[in-house]
Design a protein around this motif. Structure first.
Motif, short mmCIF file in Angstrom:
data_model
loop_
_atom_site.label_atom_id
_atom_site.label_comp_id
_atom_site.label_asym_id
_atom_site.label_seq_id
_atom_site.Cartn_x
_atom_site.Cartn_y
_atom_site.Cartn_z
N PRO A 224 0.81 -1.23 0.00
CA PRO A 224 0.00 0.00 0.00
C PRO A 224 0.84 1.27 0.00
CG PRO A 224 -0.91 -1.61 1.52
CD PRO A 224 0.41 -2.16 1.07
N GLY A 225 0.53 2.13 -0.99
CA GLY A 225 1.18 3.43 -1.08
C GLY A 225 2.59 3.41 -1.63
N VAL A 226 3.12 2.21 -1.92
CA VAL A 226 4.52 2.12 -2.33
C VAL A 226 4.69 1.49 -3.72
CG1 VAL A 226 6.84 1.32 -1.71
CG2 VAL A 226 5.19 1.90 0.08
N GLY A 227 4.17 0.28 -3.90
CA GLY A 227 4.37 -0.39 -5.17
C GLY A 227 3.89 -1.83 -5.15
N LEU A 228 4.60 -2.70 -5.87
CA LEU A 228 4.20 -4.10 -6.03
C LEU A 228 5.36 -5.03 -5.73
CD1 LEU A 228 2.37 -3.76 -9.47
CD2 LEU A 228 1.27 -3.88 -7.22
N ARG A 229 5.01 -6.27 -5.46
CA ARG A 229 6.01 -7.31 -5.22
C ARG A 229 5.51 -8.60 -5.83
NH1 ARG A 229 9.48 -7.34 -0.84
NH2 ARG A 229 8.08 -5.90 0.26
N LEU A 230 6.39 -9.27 -6.58
CA LEU A 230 6.07 -10.61 -7.09
C LEU A 230 6.69 -11.62 -6.13
CD1 LEU A 230 4.90 -12.34 -9.47
CD2 LEU A 230 7.22 -12.44 -10.34
N THR A 231 5.84 -12.36 -5.45
CA THR A 231 6.34 -13.30 -4.45
C THR A 231 6.52 -14.69 -5.04
OG1 THR A 231 5.94 -14.28 -2.28
CG2 THR A 231 4.00 -13.79 -3.62
N THR A 232 7.60 -15.35 -4.68
CA THR A 232 7.86 -16.72 -5.15
C THR A 232 7.56 -17.72 -4.05
OG1 THR A 232 10.19 -16.62 -4.44
CG2 THR A 232 9.67 -15.88 -6.68
N ARG A 233 7.11 -17.26 -2.91
CA ARG A 233 6.89 -18.14 -1.77
C ARG A 233 5.47 -18.71 -1.77
NH1 ARG A 233 9.83 -13.76 -0.16
NH2 ARG A 233 11.90 -14.20 0.66
#
Length: 233
Positions: A224-233
Protein backbone atom coordinates in the motif's frame (compact mmCIF):
# COMPACT_ATOMS: atom_id res chain seq x y z
CA UNK A 1 51.44 -18.30 -25.65
CA UNK A 2 51.50 -17.68 -21.92
CA UNK A 3 49.11 -19.88 -19.96
CA UNK A 4 46.43 -18.15 -17.93
CA UNK A 5 44.74 -19.46 -14.80
CA UNK A 6 41.09 -20.53 -15.23
CA UNK A 7 38.43 -18.02 -14.23
CA UNK A 8 34.85 -18.40 -13.09
CA UNK A 9 33.61 -16.24 -15.95
CA UNK A 10 31.47 -17.69 -18.72
CA UNK A 11 31.31 -15.87 -22.04
CA UNK A 12 28.74 -16.42 -24.79
CA UNK A 13 29.93 -15.58 -28.32
CA UNK A 14 27.15 -14.91 -30.85
CA UNK A 15 28.49 -14.74 -34.42
CA UNK A 16 27.41 -16.40 -37.67
CA UNK A 17 30.99 -16.75 -39.02
CA UNK A 18 32.58 -20.03 -37.97
CA UNK A 19 36.10 -18.61 -38.35
CA UNK A 20 35.31 -15.72 -36.02
CA UNK A 21 33.74 -18.05 -33.45
CA UNK A 22 36.82 -20.27 -33.53
CA UNK A 23 39.17 -17.30 -33.22
CA UNK A 24 37.25 -15.78 -30.31
CA UNK A 25 37.05 -19.12 -28.51
CA UNK A 26 40.80 -19.61 -28.91
CA UNK A 27 41.64 -16.10 -27.70
CA UNK A 28 39.29 -16.15 -24.72
CA UNK A 29 39.91 -19.73 -23.61
CA UNK A 30 43.65 -19.00 -23.64
CA UNK A 31 42.89 -16.37 -20.98
CA UNK A 32 41.02 -18.91 -18.87
CA UNK A 33 37.44 -18.01 -19.81
CA UNK A 34 34.71 -20.62 -20.26
CA UNK A 35 33.40 -19.97 -23.77
CA UNK A 36 30.25 -21.16 -25.51
CA UNK A 37 29.17 -20.14 -29.01
CA UNK A 38 25.97 -19.56 -30.97
CA UNK A 39 25.67 -18.99 -34.71
CA UNK A 40 22.26 -17.28 -34.72
CA UNK A 41 19.78 -15.41 -32.58
CA UNK A 42 17.70 -18.55 -32.03
CA UNK A 43 20.75 -20.55 -30.97
CA UNK A 44 21.78 -17.73 -28.65
CA UNK A 45 18.39 -17.75 -26.92
CA UNK A 46 18.68 -21.51 -26.40
CA UNK A 47 22.10 -21.01 -24.81
CA UNK A 48 20.83 -18.16 -22.65
CA UNK A 49 17.92 -20.18 -21.29
CA UNK A 50 20.31 -23.02 -20.38
CA UNK A 51 22.92 -21.01 -18.50
CA UNK A 52 23.30 -17.28 -17.89
CA UNK A 53 26.69 -15.94 -19.08
CA UNK A 54 28.82 -13.34 -17.33
CA UNK A 55 29.40 -11.52 -20.64
CA UNK A 56 28.07 -11.67 -24.19
CA UNK A 57 30.09 -10.94 -27.33
CA UNK A 58 27.53 -10.09 -30.01
CA UNK A 59 27.85 -9.69 -33.77
CA UNK A 60 25.19 -7.41 -35.28
CA UNK A 61 24.86 -9.32 -38.57
CA UNK A 62 23.05 -12.57 -37.83
CA UNK A 63 21.18 -14.82 -40.27
CA UNK A 64 17.83 -14.83 -38.48
CA UNK A 65 17.62 -11.52 -36.61
CA UNK A 66 19.22 -8.10 -36.39
CA UNK A 67 21.84 -7.97 -33.66
CA UNK A 68 20.52 -4.68 -32.32
CA UNK A 69 17.06 -6.20 -31.87
CA UNK A 70 18.61 -9.22 -30.13
CA UNK A 71 20.60 -6.89 -27.89
CA UNK A 72 17.42 -5.06 -26.92
CA UNK A 73 15.63 -8.34 -26.23
CA UNK A 74 18.44 -9.69 -24.06
CA UNK A 75 18.65 -6.47 -22.10
CA UNK A 76 15.06 -6.90 -20.87
CA UNK A 77 16.37 -9.47 -18.38
CA UNK A 78 20.13 -9.93 -18.77
CA UNK A 79 22.34 -7.88 -16.45
CA UNK A 80 25.62 -9.20 -17.87
CA UNK A 81 27.63 -6.80 -20.07
CA UNK A 82 27.21 -7.01 -23.83
CA UNK A 83 30.20 -6.30 -26.08
CA UNK A 84 29.17 -5.70 -29.69
CA UNK A 85 31.73 -6.91 -32.23
CA UNK A 86 30.83 -5.85 -35.76
CA UNK A 87 32.10 -4.82 -39.18
CA UNK A 88 29.62 -1.95 -39.03
CA UNK A 89 31.69 1.13 -38.24
CA UNK A 90 29.02 3.75 -38.91
CA UNK A 91 28.34 5.99 -35.92
CA UNK A 92 24.58 5.45 -36.16
CA UNK A 93 25.03 1.69 -35.68
CA UNK A 94 27.24 2.26 -32.65
CA UNK A 95 24.75 4.69 -31.12
CA UNK A 96 21.82 2.35 -31.81
CA UNK A 97 23.63 -0.59 -30.19
CA UNK A 98 24.63 1.41 -27.12
CA UNK A 99 21.16 2.91 -26.73
CA UNK A 100 19.52 -0.52 -26.83
CA UNK A 101 21.72 -1.92 -24.08
CA UNK A 102 25.22 -2.71 -25.36
CA UNK A 103 28.02 -1.78 -22.97
CA UNK A 104 30.83 -1.46 -25.50
CA UNK A 105 31.40 -1.60 -29.26
CA UNK A 106 34.46 -3.02 -31.03
CA UNK A 107 34.83 -2.83 -34.81
CA UNK A 108 36.18 -5.71 -36.90
CA UNK A 109 39.01 -6.32 -37.61
CA UNK A 110 40.24 -6.18 -34.04
CA UNK A 111 43.38 -7.14 -32.15
CA UNK A 112 43.33 -9.94 -29.60
CA UNK A 113 44.90 -7.64 -27.04
CA UNK A 114 42.18 -4.99 -27.35
CA UNK A 115 39.42 -7.60 -27.22
CA UNK A 116 40.80 -9.16 -24.04
CA UNK A 117 41.33 -5.74 -22.45
CA UNK A 118 37.75 -4.68 -23.13
CA UNK A 119 36.33 -8.00 -21.91
CA UNK A 120 38.33 -7.70 -18.70
CA UNK A 121 37.23 -4.10 -18.13
CA UNK A 122 33.56 -4.95 -18.65
CA UNK A 123 33.74 -7.90 -16.28
CA UNK A 124 35.42 -5.80 -13.60
CA UNK A 125 32.73 -3.12 -13.85
CA UNK A 126 30.00 -5.76 -13.75
CA UNK A 127 31.38 -7.53 -10.68
CA UNK A 128 28.61 -8.18 -8.19
CA UNK A 129 25.71 -7.76 -10.61
CA UNK A 130 23.35 -10.66 -11.22
CA UNK A 131 20.81 -11.43 -13.91
CA UNK A 132 17.29 -12.54 -13.27
CA UNK A 133 16.70 -16.11 -14.47
CA UNK A 134 15.36 -16.15 -18.04
CA UNK A 135 12.64 -18.55 -16.91
CA UNK A 136 10.93 -18.16 -13.54
CA UNK A 137 8.80 -21.14 -12.46
CA UNK A 138 6.27 -20.42 -9.70
CA UNK A 139 4.09 -23.44 -8.98
CA UNK A 140 1.41 -23.27 -11.71
CA UNK A 141 2.89 -20.14 -13.31
CA UNK A 142 5.91 -19.98 -15.65
CA UNK A 143 7.34 -16.63 -16.75
CA UNK A 144 9.76 -16.94 -19.68
CA UNK A 145 11.31 -13.47 -19.76
CA UNK A 146 13.68 -14.21 -22.63
CA UNK A 147 10.97 -15.54 -24.95
CA UNK A 148 8.20 -13.16 -23.77
CA UNK A 149 5.92 -16.08 -22.87
CA UNK A 150 3.78 -16.78 -19.82
CA UNK A 151 2.25 -20.18 -19.07
CA UNK A 152 -0.42 -21.00 -16.50
CA UNK A 153 -0.81 -24.70 -15.86
CA UNK A 154 1.13 -25.29 -19.07
CA UNK A 155 -1.23 -23.18 -21.19
CA UNK A 156 0.12 -20.00 -22.76
CA UNK A 157 -1.46 -16.79 -21.49
CA UNK A 158 -1.88 -13.88 -23.90
CA UNK A 159 -0.69 -10.62 -22.36
CA UNK A 160 -0.56 -7.13 -23.79
CA UNK A 161 2.93 -5.57 -24.13
CA UNK A 162 2.28 -3.38 -21.08
CA UNK A 163 1.02 -6.31 -19.01
CA UNK A 164 4.07 -8.36 -19.91
CA UNK A 165 6.34 -5.39 -19.23
CA UNK A 166 4.94 -5.02 -15.72
CA UNK A 167 5.20 -8.76 -15.06
CA UNK A 168 8.77 -8.87 -16.43
CA UNK A 169 10.06 -6.06 -14.21
CA UNK A 170 8.44 -7.74 -11.20
CA UNK A 171 9.96 -11.11 -12.17
CA UNK A 172 13.39 -9.51 -12.58
CA UNK A 173 13.04 -8.30 -8.99
CA UNK A 174 11.24 -11.32 -7.58
CA UNK A 175 10.51 -11.08 -3.84
CA UNK A 176 11.69 -7.46 -3.82
CA UNK A 177 9.53 -4.37 -3.62
CA UNK A 178 9.26 -2.45 -6.91
CA UNK A 179 7.96 1.08 -6.51
CA UNK A 180 5.32 2.63 -8.75
CA UNK A 181 7.91 5.00 -10.23
CA UNK A 182 10.30 2.11 -10.97
CA UNK A 183 7.52 0.28 -12.79
CA UNK A 184 6.68 3.43 -14.73
CA UNK A 185 10.31 3.95 -15.77
CA UNK A 186 10.77 0.31 -16.80
CA UNK A 187 7.55 -0.05 -18.79
CA UNK A 188 6.75 3.43 -20.11
CA UNK A 189 10.26 4.90 -20.07
CA UNK A 190 11.92 7.62 -17.97
CA UNK A 191 10.38 10.41 -20.06
CA UNK A 192 6.82 9.42 -19.18
CA UNK A 193 5.40 9.24 -15.67
CA UNK A 194 2.53 6.76 -15.69
CA UNK A 195 -0.29 7.52 -13.28
CA UNK A 196 -0.55 4.99 -10.45
CA UNK A 197 -4.22 4.47 -11.29
CA UNK A 198 -3.24 3.54 -14.84
CA UNK A 199 -0.73 1.00 -13.58
CA UNK A 200 -3.33 -0.43 -11.21
CA UNK A 201 -5.77 -0.98 -14.11
CA UNK A 202 -3.14 -2.95 -16.04
CA UNK A 203 -2.21 -4.92 -12.92
CA UNK A 204 -5.88 -5.75 -12.34
CA UNK A 205 -6.16 -7.10 -15.88
CA UNK A 206 -2.88 -8.99 -15.43
CA UNK A 207 -4.11 -10.63 -12.23
CA UNK A 208 -7.27 -11.81 -13.98
CA UNK A 209 -5.07 -13.66 -16.46
CA UNK A 210 -2.47 -15.24 -14.16
CA UNK A 211 -4.05 -15.50 -10.72
CA UNK A 212 -6.48 -18.26 -9.73
CA UNK A 213 -8.24 -15.82 -7.41
CA UNK A 214 -7.54 -12.29 -8.71
CA UNK A 215 -9.23 -10.62 -5.73
CA UNK A 216 -6.91 -12.53 -3.39
CA UNK A 217 -3.69 -12.64 -5.42
CA UNK A 218 -1.06 -15.26 -4.79
CA UNK A 219 1.75 -13.80 -6.87
CA UNK A 220 1.40 -10.04 -7.44
CA UNK A 221 1.04 -8.38 -4.07
CA UNK A 222 0.41 -4.68 -3.48
CA UNK A 223 2.47 -2.79 -0.92
CA UNK A 224 0.00 0.00 0.00
CA UNK A 225 1.18 3.43 -1.08
CA UNK A 226 4.52 2.12 -2.33
CA UNK A 227 4.37 -0.39 -5.17
CA UNK A 228 4.20 -4.10 -6.03
CA UNK A 229 6.01 -7.31 -5.22
CA UNK A 230 6.07 -10.61 -7.09
CA UNK A 231 6.34 -13.30 -4.45
CA UNK A 232 7.86 -16.72 -5.15
CA UNK A 233 6.89 -18.14 -1.77
Amino acid sequence: MTAHAPTDHRILVIDDEVQIRRALRTILEARGYDVSCAESGAAAMRELTTQTPDLVVLDLSLPDTDGIELCEQMRTWLAAPILVLSVRSDETDKIAALETGADDYLTKPFSAGELVARVGALLRRAAGTTSAPPVLALNDLTIDIASHRVLRDGVEVTLTPIEFGILAVLAQNADRLVTWSQISDAVWGPDWLADVRTIRVHVSNLRKKIEVHPAVPRYILTEPGVGLRLTTR
